[in-house]
Scaffold this active site. Structure first.
Site, PDB file in Angstrom:
ATOM      1  CG  ASP A 332      -1.829   1.154   1.314  1.00 28.92           C
ATOM      2  OD1 ASP A 332      -2.309   1.579   0.255  1.00 28.92           O
ATOM      3  OD2 ASP A 332      -2.075   1.658   2.428  1.00 28.92           O
ATOM      4  CG  ASP A 622      -1.923   1.695   6.890  1.00 27.31           C
ATOM      5  OD1 ASP A 622      -2.490   1.515   5.789  1.00 27.31           O
ATOM      6  OD2 ASP A 622      -1.560   2.810   7.284  1.00 27.31           O
ATOM      7  CG  ASP A 626      -4.096  -1.933   2.742  1.00 23.20           C
ATOM      8  OD1 ASP A 626      -4.152  -1.679   1.535  1.00 23.20           O
ATOM      9  OD2 ASP A 626      -3.728  -1.101   3.597  1.00 23.20           O
TER      10      ASP A 626
END
Length: 892
Positions: A332, A622, A626
């Site tokens: 990410d 996080d 995700d």
């Protein structure tokens, strides 16, 4: 109320939403709220209950190797060998205890990271505003949202004043979203574009709003993602897959070999069936590396401890080696590669001044430069005017308390205050000279914000906003628009600034005839060490890609700065992924490095495509967005500080300090762990193979023998002693071996690479061959030539095998480096393990209980020295092999 699922609340007017939910602007009554709480349940996310200590303990027995050992124990009991079964039972309990304790500690560490704070909600009940636990919210409740708070449920806004939310945990977008209660859309739009909605978990960064709860608990967007995460199955760690194949080979080999040699023994040599049953047990015990499960568990536990020291918390023991096996890291952007803290990166003034700004994050650590040197406001009027406007037209709060910087408010405002502090311009000081007397708050349709300040008898207006909007308010400033476009192309979020003296404070009129003061470009900066970590990944042969919900231009700018994308063709948007087949996605991940404007479903599909393309995928993230990809990956890696509970729940590993650079440290430790696992397997397999060959030679040659028939060089209990005690101690000690050289300088292993590659097979055959020839020759000589008794000869062969193990461990320390170059003092634990293993056997030769159990006795010093000299032959043979392999290296 009917079904509340799949409603497009943003397509309905506020009054229609209230009617649909059978509520009013004054909220619900207490009795009605209680009734709905029974209907809809509490407003909390679904979560997997933590495993109990018993469940963790039982999980340690779910291994093919363990099943084989249980079968061996059962055979031992059926054949009247309870001591053999007891040995196996002890090793299984020790193995389960070590692995269970390690996983329990990891689980407790992970749970400790989850800040499960009870959120309070401001809700209208019985027409009065009261504070309740957010878990008690129900659909139809009318709540009030304020700056600094967290949205407790999915909400359709009824009214909003300068209201902005940080939804990066859902969308990956770094910048807060300005909300508009009047916004409607008939068509389906992405989460980040639903301007009249506020979603559970979002942080209110500015303004205030009132809204009606439309979804709670698992019906919220976050809740549905959490359900998907709990329902999805994750990928297996490479070690699990390789060990499963390894144990299947062992099981099949033992079964076939036992049947074949038993039949040969009865049919060809005429041995009795009871002798063959005993021989079969001996063969099975020799072939099965009983000490291997403990050694593997310890090897992974050692790596776990090392990882914890470097900031990686392991939730699943087998995931230790998995991170070292990964060939792709799909990360990410927001909060993982970047700080998720806006930072002013560049300032431009009308006189052509260009000012790079150093530092990352909200804390004002860094400086403003011009021509590579720090600037002084005393010598730069244009920059001083720009900075004053940025600091005064601001609703944020940035201050230093007890040596620590704290902040509150919109990230853009905090970034501008940090910019001012780097120039020694504090809002708290400046506001004393320019007290605020009015303001025009930011609204999406306005695209600007303004504040009015008085200085003596004069009044000034300071304005900030979208570049095109600010330039339109200024005289003869249109030509600056190209500069703004150039900054935006670099992935910067650009704000324009202007000011003017005014006669009156008019908060209803749009300021005009302003003096343009310049632009400031902001970006969510890279985390410290992220660029170096990406370079380390590339050096280690690991592909790095970014999967984010952010804008393609911003994502590409970050990827280019990090060094894993250099061409816009490597950027693919979620819209372009929509019509791709799985095969097309697998081809796409081979060259694309940035995936922008993606949904959680896109991330999930991309992880599946990468795995289909042959990658072992580690996914980092996080946010809630995700979580599905974290669970579907071979190895899920969540952030510990900023990570959501859902993301951590979906992961095998947790990065305690949120640094992407820590991941490469985990990769390093994972590779060291696998190296040590190979060393342990090599030691166990080569000595086990020697034991099998010794028995097989005795079986097929029928030599040596006596009047009673076949004479076994080693009996089952002695084989167990070798595998569990003397070899087992050294297996465990070998797990503590430090790394050899720079493990990151080599490419990752092929995902399909077997544990027993060509090099290991060569070394096993050579080592086992040397030990077999020497040990079998000694046994035959003692029986046929020296005419020793069986027990005496077995005693000497058993001691010889122990010494072979003591010497052979020097070969196992490295597959390529000469044992002469590896000092014993380099690994004190290994040296201690060798001395302990030898010492235990020598002590057992003098203790009556172990003498009776193992059928052993002391030997004289001359015999011991002779046997040690014979044991050194395996070391010399492997040294010759290593020297030969340097000249003719193994080709893949």
């Amino acid at each position: 109320m009917g079904s509340l699922r799949s409603q497009r609340w943003y397509s309905l007017t506020a009054s229609s939403v209230l009617e649909k939910l059978e509520t009013a602007e004054q909220g619900l009554s207490t009795p009605e709220a209680a009734a709905r709480l029974k209907t809809f349940g509490t407003n909390e996310l679904p979560h997997e209950p933590p495993p109990t200590p018993l469940e963790i303990l039982l999980r340690q027995f779910k291994s093919p190797l363990i099943y084989i050992l249980l079968i061996a124990a059962a055979i031992s009991l059926m054949t009247g060998q309870p001591e053999d079964a007891a040995f196996i039972g002890v090793v299984l309990l020790i193995n389960a205890s070590i692995g269970g304790y390690q996983e329990l500690r990891a689980e407790q560490s992970s749970r400790a990271l989850q800040h499960l704070l009870h959120t309070q909600a401001h809700v209208l009940r019985d027409g009065r505003l009261v504070d309740i636990d957010a878990e008690e919210l129900v659909p139809g409740d009318v709540i009030q949202l304020e700056s600094g708070g967290r949205v407790p449920a999915d909400v359709r806004l009824l009214s909003a004043q300068a209201f902005e939310c940080d939804e990066s945990f859902l969308t990956g977008e770094s910048f807060p979203v300005a909300k508009d209660a009047e916004w409607l859309s008939e068509s389906e739009v992405a989460l980040g574009e639903q301007l009249s909605m506020a979603f559970a978990g979002a942080i209110v960064v500015r303004g205030r709003a009132r809204g009606v709860v439309v979804s709670t608990g698992l019906r919220t967007v976050v809740g549905e993602l959490a359900v998907d995460v709990m329902a999805s199955a994750g990928g297996e760690a490479p070690l699990i897959e390789r060990m499963a194949k390894f144990t299947k080979v062992i099981a099949l080999t033992v079964l076939i070999a036992t049947v074949v040699v038993s039949v040969v023994g009865v049919v060809v040599h005429g041995y009795a069936w009871d002798h063959m049953v005993m021989f079969g047990v001996a063969l099975a015990v020799s072939a099965i590396p009983e000490g291997l499960p403990i050694a593997l568990t310890v090897a992974l536990s050692v790596a776990t401890t090392r990882m914890v020291k470097r900031g990686v918390i392991v939730r699943r023991l087998a995931a230790v080696e998995g991170l070292g096996s990964c060939t792709m890291i799909a990360s990410d952007k927001t909060g993982t590669l970047t700080c998720n803290e806006l930072t002013c990166r560049e300032a431009l003034t009308p006189d052509g001044g260009k000012y790079p700004i150093t530092g990352e994050g909200f804390a004002p650590v860094g400086e403003v430069q011009r021509d590579g040197l720090p600037v002084s406001l005393d010598e730069d009027d244009a920059l001083r005017s720009l900075a004053a406007c940025a600091v005064l037209c601001n609703e944020g709060d940035l201050r230093q308390t007890g040596g620590e910087w704290t902040w509150l408010g919109d990230p853009t405002d905090i970034a501008l205050l940090s910019f001012g502090e780097k120039l020694a311009m504090s809002r708290a000081v400046l506001i004393e000279s320019y007290p605020q007397v009015g303001a025009i708050p930011f609204e999406p349709e306005r695209q600007f914000a303004a504040t009015f300040h008085r200085s003596g008898s004069e009044t000034y207006v300071f304005v900030k906003g979208a570049p095109e909007r600010i330039l339109a308010m200024c005289d003869d400033a249109d030509w600056f628009s190209e500069r703004a476009a150039s900054m935006a192309e670099q992935g910067l979020r650009v704000l324009g600034f202007a000011a003017s003296q005014v006669d009156v404070v008019d908060e209803s009129a749009v300021p005009h005839n302003l003096q343009f003061l310049g632009f400031i470009g902001m970006i969510d900066p890279l985390r410290p060490g992220a660029k170096e970590a990406v370079a380390e990944c590339q050096k280690a042969g690991i592909t790095v890609s970014m999967i984010t919900g952010d804008h393609p231009v911003t994502a590409f700018a970050i990827a280019r700065e990090l060094g894993f994308a250099d061409d816009p063709s490597q950027v693919v948007t979620g819209a372009e992924l929509a019509d791709k087949s799985e095969a097309e996605l697998a081809e796409l991940v081979k060259y694309a490095r940035v995936f922008a404007r993606t949904t959680p479903r896109d991330k999930l599909n991309l992880v599946g495509a990468a795995r289909a393309a042959g990658h072992y995928v580690a996914v980092t993230g996080d946010g809630v967005n995700d979580a599905p990809a974290l669970r579907a990956a071979n190895i899920g890696v969540a952030m510990g500080k900023s990570g959501t509970d859902v993301a951590r729940e979906a992961s095998e590993l947790v990065i305690a300090d949120d640094q992407f650079s820590t991941i490469i440290k985990g990769v390093e430790e994972g590779r060291v762990a696998y190296d040590n696992v190979r060393k342990v397997i090599y030691l166990a397999a080569s000595t086990g193979a020697a034991e099998v060959l010794i028995l097989a030679f005795a079986m097929f040659t029928g030599w040596p023998n006596n009047a009673a028939g076949l004479v076994l060089p080693l009996i089952p209990v002695q084989l167990l002693w070798l595998n569990l005690v003397t070899n087992g101690i050294q297996d465990v000690a070998l797990a503590f071996e430090p790394q050899e050289g720079d493990v990151l300088a080599r490419p990752p292993r092929r995902p399909d690479e077997p544990i027993f590659d060509r090099l290991m097979i060569e070394r096993i055959i050579l080592a086992a061959g040397v030990m077999t020839v020497v040990a079998y020759g000694v046994f035959g000589y003692l029986i046929e030539v020296a005419l020793w008794e069986e027990a005496q000869a077995r005693n000497v062969v058993l001691l010889l095998m122990v010494l072979f193990q003591n010497v052979h461990i020097g070969n196992c320390r490295s597959e390529t480096i000469s044992g002469y170059r590896l000092s014993p003092l380099r690994s004190p634990i290994l040296l201690g393990g060798v001395l302990l293993a030898c010492g235990i056997h020598l002590a057992a030769m003098h203790i009556p209980l172990t003498q009776r159990l193992l059928k052993i006795e002391p030997v004289d010093f001359r015999t011991f020295v002779t046997l040690f000299g014979l044991a050194v032959t395996v070391f010399l043979a492997m040294e010759i092999h290593k020297a030969w392999r340097k000249r003719k290296p193994v080709t893949p």
